[in-house]
Design an enzyme around this catalytic site. Sequence first.
Site, PDB file in Angstrom:
ATOM      1  N   CYS A  11       0.860  -1.180   0.000  1.00 24.52           N
ATOM      2  CA  CYS A  11       0.000   0.000   0.000  1.00 24.52           C
ATOM      3  C   CYS A  11       0.898   1.232   0.000  1.00 24.52           C
ATOM      4  CB  CYS A  11      -1.016  -0.016   1.144  1.00 24.52           C
ATOM      5  SG  CYS A  11      -0.338   0.217   2.798  1.00 24.52           S
ATOM      6  N   ARG A  17      -3.544  -0.722   5.336  1.00 25.51           N
ATOM      7  CA  ARG A  17      -4.108  -1.779   4.493  1.00 25.51           C
ATOM      8  C   ARG A  17      -3.176  -2.967   4.266  1.00 25.51           C
ATOM      9  NH1 ARG A  17      -5.518   2.180  -0.357  1.00 25.51           N
ATOM     10  NH2 ARG A  17      -3.628   3.145   0.500  1.00 25.51           N
TER      11      ARG A  17
END
Length: 194
Positions: A11, A17
């Site tokens: 990410c 994430r």
Amino acid sequence: MTKQFKILTVCTGNVCRSPQAEILLKDALPAEEIYVASAGTQALVGSHMPAMAQEAIGKANSDQHVGRQLTPEMIERSDLILGMAREHRRAVVELCPRARKRTFTLRELAMLVEVTPDRYVAEALNASPDAREKMISAIEAVRLSKNLLTTSLADEDLDIIDPYGATRDVYNTSYHQVAKATAAVASLLQRAAE
């Protein structure tokens, strides 16, 4: 000992994430056969996951994660690279063009897993007795099923929402997108690891 299948999740900052995807995949897959790591395209190197990202995933070990910068060497060593959004997939391929066929967004690969007929996966798994080679073959079978996506996808369908600096609701939405997609990817790789 067979060589491990290596997954890299990517990410931007490597604090929300991609570490969540890393943790979920590690929990779902056999560590002796599959190695999972994460990195960021503009990593907050040495930073921990924000409290709301840790709360969303609810894992005690999530506070141990520290951000690290994506490098071409990480990409070269990986059998599967999962970007959390199209920009991450693009950044990976720009750093290492040879990685194109093994680089997806997480949601893209999850959607492909869902539309790929079981017989395609079964044929791929029968191609090799080695677990790592089975996983590579299964990912390739899924990649080649791209034409089976019957609905046209909006670009945002391929991305996990970026929660960094947002509200708790956005963190939770983002996490649920990560969790749903990683479950689909893990189910494919679990079949190959059996």
